[in-house]
Design an enzyme around this catalytic site. Structure first.
Site, PDB file in Angstrom:
ATOM      1  N   GLU A  50      76.043 -18.367   9.551  1.00 33.01           N
ATOM      2  CA  GLU A  50      75.820 -17.287   8.597  1.00 33.01           C
ATOM      3  C   GLU A  50      76.391 -17.574   7.209  1.00 33.01           C
ATOM      4  OE1 GLU A  50      75.628 -13.376  11.529  1.00 33.01           O
ATOM      5  OE2 GLU A  50      77.570 -14.015  10.719  1.00 33.01           O
TER       6      GLU A  50
ATOM      7  N   GLU B  43      82.288 -26.586  30.094  1.00 27.43           N
ATOM      8  CA  GLU B  43      83.587 -26.279  29.492  1.00 27.43           C
ATOM      9  C   GLU B  43      84.757 -26.940  30.204  1.00 27.43           C
ATOM     10  OE1 GLU B  43      85.329 -22.220  31.200  1.00 27.43           O
ATOM     11  OE2 GLU B  43      83.373 -21.924  30.249  1.00 27.43           O
TER      12      GLU B  43
END
Length: 275
Positions: A86, A117
């Site tokens: 963004e 992960e």
């Protein structure tokens, strides 16, 4: 109905304050979720001194050309990628200034990647591809504070002289222990036990908003209260930019729009007009 808590497990994994959720009405569900969300603001407020400390150190490094890297898995990783993505359209910065890395790569943005992960060495290998150095900052995002991908990345980064921080929602977590500047927003048990996309995710998003908005403002990417460096990616933003110029320079809308399209940003258009 309040469930008993098991003190041997982490806050983010402990039982919800509510039970028999499936028996609640829609009104009861949304009211109780809203009630729980009210705790997020208070938890983030308590973490403001930690957020300030990390932000100030990042700003100093970024003024010298440093970058910020987020490390995360699942919801935490997606939030990091979202925040990083963004910034270029909002503040007109290069897309390699803040970079979000998620365990499992881009595929993990849309679907779970099994065991991604659990590799404690993977993140550092990915960071080295960007030729990181001591001006760069690595921020681990992990609600539980136990994600190996994040912890391993932070440990390697710190050993190699990078600034390290983290955003977690568990007190005294592993990721906080290995980070120089940990941020802990303890929001309590989730409405749906263990679903950290709820309060923990909201807290992490709020903190990321604070960090990068503050950093961008201090790096000169905002004038007054306006996004004068935003990218002109659609008609709405062109119109917004033209009106910013019109208000600032007190000139007609069409002239303002022409200036904006000619120079490519509000800031450049104003500087050119005044120069």
């Amino acid at each position: 109905m309040t469930s008993k808590k098991n003190k041997s497990i982490s806050v983010t994994e402990s039982s919800s304050h509510f039970d028999n959720l499936e028996k609640m009405t829609v009104e009861e569900l949304i009211t109780n979720i809203n009630q729980e969300d009210a705790n997020v603001h208070r938890a983030v407020q308590k973490a403001l001194p930690q957020i300030k400390e990390l932000a100030e150190r990042i700003i100093k490094r970024m003024e010298q050309g440093g970058r910020v890297f987020y490390l995360g898995a699942g919801t935490s990783g997606r939030l990091g990628v979202l925040d990083a993505s963004e910034l270029p359209p909002t503040f007109g910065v290069p897309d390699n200034m803040v970079i979000g890395l998620i365990a499992g790569g881009d595929r993990a943005l849309r679907q779970a990647v099994e065991a991604a992960e659990d590799d404690a060495n993977k993140a550092w290998g990915e960071l080295k591809e960007y030729k990181v150095d001591e001006l760069d900052t690595v921020i681990g995002i992990a609600a539980s504070g136990t994600t190996p991908y994040v912890i391993g990345g932070i440990e390697h980064a710190r050993k190699n002289g990078l600034l390290t921080g983290c955003i977690t929602c568990n007190p005294d977590s592993k990721v906080a222990a290995v980070s120089e500047f940990p941020i802990e927003a303890i929001v309590g048990p989730e409405f749906v036990t263990g679903s950290t996309r709820l309060k923990a995710g909201t807290a992490q998003k709020m903190i990321l908003n604070m960090l990068t908005t503050t950093i961008m403002i201090k790096l000169g990417r905002v004038k007054g209260n306006r996004m004068v460096n935003m990218q002109l990616t659609n008609k709405k933003l062109v119109d917004r930019g033209a009106r910013m110029i019109m208000d600032e320079l007190k000139i007609p809308y069409e002239q303002s729009r022409d200036l904006l399209l000619k120079y490519g940003s509000v800031k450049k258009a104003i500087d050119a007009y005044n120069g």
